[in-house]
Motif scaffolding. Structure first.
Motif, PDB file in Angstrom:
ATOM      1  N   TYR A  60     -48.633 -70.219  17.688  1.00  0.00           N
ATOM      2  CA  TYR A  60     -48.769 -71.230  18.733  1.00  0.00           C
ATOM      3  C   TYR A  60     -47.475 -72.049  18.805  1.00  0.00           C
ATOM      4  N   GLY A  61     -47.111 -72.479  19.983  1.00  0.00           N
ATOM      5  CA  GLY A  61     -45.916 -73.306  20.182  1.00  0.00           C
ATOM      6  C   GLY A  61     -44.714 -72.457  20.558  1.00  0.00           C
ATOM      7  N   ASP A  62     -43.546 -73.080  20.578  1.00  0.00           N
ATOM      8  CA  ASP A  62     -42.352 -72.334  21.021  1.00  0.00           C
ATOM      9  C   ASP A  62     -41.795 -71.404  19.950  1.00  0.00           C
ATOM     10  N   CYS A  63     -42.176 -71.602  18.684  1.00  0.00           N
ATOM     11  CA  CYS A  63     -41.872 -70.652  17.599  1.00  0.00           C
ATOM     12  C   CYS A  63     -40.385 -70.352  17.456  1.00  0.00           C
ATOM     13  N   CYS A  64     -39.568 -71.377  17.397  1.00  0.00           N
ATOM     14  CA  CYS A  64     -38.123 -71.148  17.283  1.00  0.00           C
ATOM     15  C   CYS A  64     -37.733 -70.448  15.990  1.00  0.00           C
ATOM     16  N   LEU A  65     -38.614 -70.474  14.972  1.00  0.00           N
ATOM     17  CA  LEU A  65     -38.289 -69.790  13.720  1.00  0.00           C
ATOM     18  C   LEU A  65     -38.395 -68.271  13.850  1.00  0.00           C
ATOM     19  N   ARG A  66     -38.805 -67.814  15.006  1.00  0.00           N
ATOM     20  CA  ARG A  66     -38.803 -66.373  15.302  1.00  0.00           C
ATOM     21  C   ARG A  66     -37.357 -65.878  15.483  1.00  0.00           C
ATOM     22  N   GLN A  67     -36.469 -66.797  15.865  1.00  0.00           N
ATOM     23  CA  GLN A  67     -35.053 -66.463  16.047  1.00  0.00           C
ATOM     24  C   GLN A  67     -34.380 -66.349  14.683  1.00  0.00           C
ATOM     25  N   ASP A  68     -33.649 -65.265  14.470  1.00  0.00           N
ATOM     26  CA  ASP A  68     -33.008 -65.040  13.178  1.00  0.00           C
ATOM     27  C   ASP A  68     -32.086 -66.177  12.753  1.00  0.00           C
ATOM     28  N   ASP A  69     -31.313 -66.741  13.684  1.00  0.00           N
ATOM     29  CA  ASP A  69     -30.383 -67.800  13.290  1.00  0.00           C
ATOM     30  C   ASP A  69     -31.124 -69.054  12.829  1.00  0.00           C
ATOM     31  N   CYS A  70     -32.262 -69.353  13.427  1.00  0.00           N
ATOM     32  CA  CYS A  70     -33.048 -70.518  13.013  1.00  0.00           C
ATOM     33  C   CYS A  70     -33.750 -70.248  11.679  1.00  0.00           C
ATOM     34  N   ALA A  71     -34.342 -69.075  11.538  1.00  0.00           N
ATOM     35  CA  ALA A  71     -34.997 -68.721  10.275  1.00  0.00           C
ATOM     36  C   ALA A  71     -33.994 -68.685   9.132  1.00  0.00           C
ATOM     37  N   SER A  72     -32.793 -68.237   9.411  1.00  0.00           N
ATOM     38  CA  SER A  72     -31.752 -68.183   8.392  1.00  0.00           C
ATOM     39  C   SER A  72     -31.385 -69.576   7.873  1.00  0.00           C
ATOM     40  N   VAL A  73     -31.379 -70.552   8.746  1.00  0.00           N
ATOM     41  CA  VAL A  73     -31.108 -71.933   8.336  1.00  0.00           C
ATOM     42  C   VAL A  73     -32.156 -72.386   7.321  1.00  0.00           C
ATOM     43  N   VAL A  74     -33.426 -72.111   7.615  1.00  0.00           N
ATOM     44  CA  VAL A  74     -34.506 -72.512   6.707  1.00  0.00           C
ATOM     45  C   VAL A  74     -34.404 -71.744   5.392  1.00  0.00           C
ATOM     46  N   GLU A  75     -34.186 -70.449   5.463  1.00  0.00           N
ATOM     47  CA  GLU A  75     -34.042 -69.642   4.245  1.00  0.00           C
ATOM     48  C   GLU A  75     -32.921 -70.195   3.370  1.00  0.00           C
ATOM     49  N   ASN A  76     -31.783 -70.480   3.957  1.00  0.00           N
ATOM     50  CA  ASN A  76     -30.649 -70.998   3.187  1.00  0.00           C
ATOM     51  C   ASN A  76     -30.961 -72.351   2.564  1.00  0.00           C
ATOM     52  N   ALA A  77     -31.696 -73.199   3.279  1.00  0.00           N
ATOM     53  CA  ALA A  77     -32.072 -74.507   2.731  1.00  0.00           C
ATOM     54  C   ALA A  77     -33.003 -74.347   1.528  1.00  0.00           C
ATOM     55  N   LEU A  78     -33.978 -73.468   1.635  1.00  0.00           N
ATOM     56  CA  LEU A  78     -34.898 -73.239   0.514  1.00  0.00           C
ATOM     57  C   LEU A  78     -34.163 -72.703  -0.706  1.00  0.00           C
ATOM     58  N   LEU A  79     -33.295 -71.723  -0.474  1.00  0.00           N
ATOM     59  CA  LEU A  79     -32.585 -71.080  -1.579  1.00  0.00           C
ATOM     60  C   LEU A  79     -31.478 -71.949  -2.167  1.00  0.00           C
ATOM     61  N   HIS A  80     -30.906 -72.828  -1.360  1.00  0.00           N
ATOM     62  CA  HIS A  80     -29.770 -73.647  -1.795  1.00  0.00           C
ATOM     63  C   HIS A  80     -30.109 -74.525  -3.011  1.00  0.00           C
ATOM     64  N   LEU A  81     -31.283 -75.119  -3.015  1.00  0.00           N
ATOM     65  CA  LEU A  81     -31.648 -76.036  -4.091  1.00  0.00           C
ATOM     66  C   LEU A  81     -32.475 -75.370  -5.197  1.00  0.00           C
ATOM     67  N   ASP A  82     -32.731 -74.074  -5.048  1.00  0.00           N
ATOM     68  CA  ASP A  82     -33.456 -73.325  -6.071  1.00  0.00           C
ATOM     69  C   ASP A  82     -32.633 -73.313  -7.352  1.00  0.00           C
ATOM     70  N   GLY A  83     -33.256 -73.714  -8.447  1.00  0.00           N
ATOM     71  CA  GLY A  83     -32.554 -73.769  -9.720  1.00  0.00           C
ATOM     72  C   GLY A  83     -31.872 -75.105  -9.971  1.00  0.00           C
ATOM     73  N   ASP A  84     -31.805 -75.946  -8.946  1.00  0.00           N
ATOM     74  CA  ASP A  84     -31.206 -77.277  -9.096  1.00  0.00           C
ATOM     75  C   ASP A  84     -32.298 -78.350  -9.085  1.00  0.00           C
ATOM     76  N   ARG A  85     -33.062 -78.413  -8.003  1.00  0.00           N
ATOM     77  CA  ARG A  85     -34.125 -79.421  -7.885  1.00  0.00           C
ATOM     78  C   ARG A  85     -35.511 -78.846  -8.159  1.00  0.00           C
ATOM     79  N   TYR A  86     -35.638 -77.544  -8.080  1.00  0.00           N
ATOM     80  CA  TYR A  86     -36.913 -76.871  -8.278  1.00  0.00           C
ATOM     81  C   TYR A  86     -36.650 -75.403  -8.557  1.00  0.00           C
ATOM     82  N   ARG A  87     -37.723 -74.712  -8.974  1.00  0.00           N
ATOM     83  CA  ARG A  87     -37.685 -73.265  -9.109  1.00  0.00           C
ATOM     84  C   ARG A  87     -38.557 -72.716  -7.985  1.00  0.00           C
ATOM     85  N   LEU A  88     -37.973 -71.909  -7.125  1.00  0.00           N
ATOM     86  CA  LEU A  88     -38.666 -71.340  -5.975  1.00  0.00           C
ATOM     87  C   LEU A  88     -39.369 -70.063  -6.430  1.00  0.00           C
TER      88      LEU A  88
END
Length: 183
Positions: A60-88
Motif C-alpha cells: 500500500y502507498g507509493d512504495c518508493c523502497l521498490r526502487q533499487d536506489d532508495c532500497a540501497s540507501v536503507v540497506e547501507n544505513a542498516l549495515l553501516h552501524l552494524d558492529g558499532d552500535r548494534y549487531r544486525l
C-alpha cells in the motif's frame, strides 16, 4: 498516573522497551503505507494488526523502497552501524516498510538507533526522489526477543516475508534482505 516500568516508554502511540543488550525486532514504515484512519486506531486491536499486515504486504502507498536506489540507501544505513552500535541479526526492506532484528550494544538507545536510520535515509531518499518533507511514519513497532525459539521465529518471519507477500518464490531471491547472505 503511575510511572512506566524501567525501560518502557511511549511517545503516545506505541509502547517501547529499551534496555541495554536486548535483542529486538524493529519495524518502521513509510508515512503513506497505511490509510490515515487505520494508523490512528488502537494498537491492541487484533483485527487492526491483521489489516496492517495485509496492507504492508500488499504494498500500500507509493512504495518508493521498490526502487533499487532508495532500497540501497536503507540497506547501507542498516549495515553501516552494524558492529558499532548494534549487531544486525536479520533484516529486510520491503516496498513500504523495513524490518531489522538487532542486538543493542548497551551504549546506544533503540530510539536513537531508529532515529539515525530514519533521519539519514529520509534525507537521502528525498534527494533521490527530488522532494522534501516527511518520509517515514512517526512511530515504529518493536518487540524484544524472549528466547532462542522466539529468535528463530522472528528471523524466519523477517526473511520469508517477501514470499508471503508473493514478491518472490524463495526468501533468498529477495535482494533487499539478509536471507541471500545466509543461503
Amino acid at each position: 498516573m503511575s510511572a512506566e516500568p524501567k525501560g518502557w516508554h511511549s511517545r503516545g502511540y506505541l509502547p517501547h522497551l529499551d534496555d541495554p543488550d536486548l535483542v529486538q525486532s524493529v519495524t518502521f514504515r513509510l508515512g503513506d503505507s497505511l490509510p490515515a484512519s487505520l494508523a490512528q486506531t488502537p494498537v491492541a486491536d487484533v483485527a487492526r494488526r491483521r489489516r496492517i499486515d495485509q496492507l504492508l504486504d500488499g504494498s500500500y502507498g507509493d512504495c518508493c523502497l521498490r526502487q533499487d536506489d532508495c532500497a540501497s540507501v536503507v540497506e547501507n544505513a542498516l549495515l553501516h552501524l552494524d558492529g558499532d552500535r548494534y549487531r544486525l541479526l536479520a533484516w529486510r526492506i520491503m516496498p513500504n516498510h523495513v524490518h531489522a532484528l538487532i542486538e543493542s550494544d548497551g551504549r546506544h538507545s533503540l530510539p536513537g538507533i531508529v532515529h539515525s536510520w530514519k533521519s539519514f535515509t529520509a534525507k537521502a531518499i528525498n534527494t533521490i526522489l527530488s522532494r522534501n518533507g516527511g518520509l517515514w511514519a512517526a512511530d515504529y513497532f518493536d518487540r524484544y526477543v524472549r528466547d532462542e525459539g522466539h529468535l528463530a521465529t522472528i528471523i524466519a518471519y523477517v526473511e520469508n516475508n517477501p514470499v508471503k507477500a508473493r514478491l518472490v518464490e524463495r526468501p533468498q531471491d529477495w535482494r533487499w534482505s539478509s536471507a541471500p547472505r545466509r543461503a
